[in-house]
Enzyme design. Structure first.
Site, mmCIF file in Angstrom:
data_model
loop_
_atom_site.group_PDB
_atom_site.id
_atom_site.type_symbol
_atom_site.label_atom_id
_atom_site.label_comp_id
_atom_site.label_asym_id
_atom_site.label_seq_id
_atom_site.Cartn_x
_atom_site.Cartn_y
_atom_site.Cartn_z
ATOM 1 N N SER A 1 30.038 35.606 36.585
ATOM 2 C CA SER A 1 31.248 35.248 37.336
ATOM 3 C C SER A 1 31.186 35.749 38.770
ATOM 4 C CB SER A 1 32.453 35.893 36.634
ATOM 5 O OG SER A 1 33.578 35.912 37.479
ATOM 6 N N TYR B 1 37.679 42.865 33.368
ATOM 7 C CA TYR B 1 36.943 41.611 33.080
ATOM 8 C C TYR B 1 35.736 41.507 34.020
ATOM 9 C CZ TYR B 1 35.512 36.811 33.685
ATOM 10 O OH TYR B 1 34.733 35.673 33.818
ATOM 11 N N LYS C 1 31.356 41.579 33.354
ATOM 12 C CA LYS C 1 30.342 40.646 33.867
ATOM 13 C C LYS C 1 29.322 41.415 34.734
ATOM 14 C CE LYS C 1 32.057 37.012 31.928
ATOM 15 N NZ LYS C 1 31.360 36.374 30.789
HETATM 16 C C1 WQD Z 1 43.485 31.513 41.660
HETATM 17 C C2 WQD Z 1 44.473 31.659 42.785
HETATM 18 C C3 WQD Z 1 46.143 33.353 42.429
HETATM 19 C C4 WQD Z 1 48.392 31.408 39.245
HETATM 20 C C5 WQD Z 1 39.401 33.079 37.977
HETATM 21 C C6 WQD Z 1 39.171 33.377 36.553
HETATM 22 C C7 WQD Z 1 38.018 34.312 36.348
HETATM 23 C C8 WQD Z 1 36.836 33.969 37.215
HETATM 24 C C9 WQD Z 1 37.247 33.788 38.659
HETATM 25 C C10 WQD Z 1 35.080 32.854 36.026
HETATM 26 C C11 WQD Z 1 44.806 33.131 43.088
HETATM 27 C C12 WQD Z 1 46.768 31.964 42.553
HETATM 28 C C13 WQD Z 1 47.421 31.682 40.198
HETATM 29 C C14 WQD Z 1 49.741 31.186 39.643
HETATM 30 C C15 WQD Z 1 49.089 31.479 41.913
HETATM 31 N N1 WQD Z 1 36.184 32.789 36.766
HETATM 32 N N2 WQD Z 1 47.783 31.704 41.510
HETATM 33 N N3 WQD Z 1 50.033 31.221 40.965
HETATM 34 O O1 WQD Z 1 42.073 34.966 39.838
HETATM 35 O O2 WQD Z 1 40.435 33.471 41.079
HETATM 36 O O3 WQD Z 1 40.041 34.163 38.637
HETATM 37 O O4 WQD Z 1 38.222 32.772 38.657
HETATM 38 O O5 WQD Z 1 34.591 33.815 35.568
HETATM 39 O O6 WQD Z 1 37.669 34.172 34.983
HETATM 40 O O7 WQD Z 1 40.338 33.975 36.031
HETATM 41 O O8 WQD Z 1 41.820 32.496 39.268
HETATM 42 O O9 WQD Z 1 43.393 30.672 38.721
HETATM 43 O O10 WQD Z 1 44.080 33.081 38.237
HETATM 44 O O11 WQD Z 1 43.964 32.315 40.590
HETATM 45 O O12 WQD Z 1 49.377 31.508 43.113
HETATM 46 O O13 WQD Z 1 50.668 30.940 38.825
HETATM 47 O O14 WQD Z 1 45.697 31.052 42.385
HETATM 48 O O15 WQD Z 1 46.936 34.326 43.094
HETATM 49 O O16 WQD Z 1 44.966 33.265 44.488
HETATM 50 P P1 WQD Z 1 41.128 33.842 39.810
HETATM 51 P P2 WQD Z 1 43.368 32.130 39.114
#
Ligand code: WQD
Length: 341
Positions: A126, A152, A156
């Site tokens: 990741s 998490y 990784k």
């Molecule tokens: C993305 C953006 C939130 C929800 C993910 C996976 C992790 C890894 C990396 C593979 C952020 C914003 C989210 C909401 C929001 N992938 N958001 N409102 O944190 O980048 O991590 O990718 O291994 O497994 O979890 O992804 O989709 O949670 O957030 O504003 O209701 O969307 O703050 O900026 P993240 P995410």
């Protein structure tokens, strides 16, 4: 002779899409899954898409006796290890659940691979191993891994370390880490996709569930970041492109005559802000999505996206879909599971 590839977590979101692409490339996928993060119905839908039903072994990847039995009873040409917990937020609340499952599961799979020495192994890693990439935005595989911002991410980070040390001890091993960025979307057939349990942690399932009326509105976590529009920037990659990258990884490792350990970014190479993605969803699906801006989410990286040159040069892989395709397929999937016309 058909090449059998063990896919742990193969009934899950990325796993099921990878099983479809393995079939399409002439491989014979063998799934190990206990459906804790999936549903049995996924198997029938894989058959609907490919015309073939994958063999499934019901069980826990941490069950070393079961895993050893699989390696004894099946002539495996490769292994792709997905089975792990992956919610950044949940890992902060339940760190021991993540460390025990994700690390024990990796060790359980890696032990027979090291004992047999000749089975190509692909690890689901990741971009979280980059942490907050020290003010960089675009990261390549040489960008120093910094301290992950969640348990998490640490599983990784440690997983890659374990794989590195296994290779240093056994140079005949053929190993590859694929560092995913943000997987989104669903299979264009609308038959498989993301099945979040409870309230989704990730952005896109929250968007599609809000569009389906399950949530009143989407809250965008923070809009005062030093980015193009104040919201966080990520590299959102279509899950089918990500699945195809795994097939390319197995293809590559099978061609290697001697041991190797490779690490490859799997992204689009383009950064997209939360607000840009929301607006793309609204425009592509003609939906007036309700959203508001809320407080920043602890642990969020401000901006990160992939340099994908190595994936192209080493694997001959590039992403083919863009965020417009992904949000269309994601909404198509949400409508199919909610029976929305
Ligand atoms: C993305 C953006 C939130 C929800 C993910 C996976 C992790 C890894 C990396 C593979 C952020 C914003 C989210 C909401 C929001 N992938 N958001 N409102 O944190 O980048 O991590 O990718 O291994 O497994 O979890 O992804 O989709 O949670 O957030 O504003 O209701 O969307 O703050 O900026 P993240 P995410």
């Amino acid at each position: 002779m058909v090449k059998k590839v063990l896919v742990t977590g193969g009934a899950g979101y990325i796993g099921s899409h990878t099983v479809v692409e393995l079939f399409r490339s002439g491989y014979e996928p063998l799934i190990l899954d206990d459906y804790r993060n999936s549903e049995v119905s996924v198997i029938g839908r894989i058959k609907q898409i490919t015309g073939k039903a994958p063999e499934v072994i019901l069980g826990d990847v941490c069950d070393e006796d079961l895993v050893n039995e699989i390696f004894q009873n099946h002539k495996l040409s490769g292994v792709i290890h997905f089975a792990a917990y992956k919610a950044v937020g949940e890992s902060v609340e339940k760190p021991l659940k993540y460390y025990s499952n994700n690390i024990s599961g990796l060790l359980s799979i890696l032990k027979p691979i090291c004992e047999m020495g000749n089975i190509p192994f692909v690890f689901s890693s990741s971009c979280t191993v980059y942490g907050e990439p020290q003010g960089l935005k675009e990261v390549n595989e040489q960008t120093p891994r910094s301290i992950p911002t969640s348990p998490y991410g640490y599983t990784k980070w440690l997983g890659e370390q374990i794989i590195r040390d296994a290779f240093l001890a056994q140079k005949e091993l053929r190993l590859m880490n694929l560092r995913y960025f943000n997987p989104i979307g669903a299979h264009p057939s609308g038959l498989i996709g993301e099945l979040p349990i409870g309230k989704p942690n990730n952005l896109v399932p929250f968007i599609t569930q809000t569009a389906a009326g399950i949530h009143k509105e989407l809250v965008i976590f923070g809009n005062n970041y030093p980015t193009i529009d104040g919201t966080c920037v990520r590299d959102y990659i279509h899950v089918v492109d990500l699945a195809e990258a795994h097939v390319k990884a197995i293809d590559y490792l099978l061609l290697q005559q001697k041991g190797c350990r490779e690490t490859v970014n799997i992204g689009t190479g383009t950064g997209t802000s939360v607000l840009e993605l929301v607006n793309t969803f609204k425009d592509e699906n003609k939906i007036d999505l309700k959203f508001s801006f809320g407080p920043e989410r602890p642990g969020d990286v401000i901006e990160i996206f992939a340099n994908v040159n190595y994936a192209k040069s080493l694997l001959g892989w590039t992403s083919k879909n863009d965020t417009r395709d992904a949000v269309r397929d994601a909404w198509n999937w949400e409508k199919s599971i909610r029976n929305i016309k």
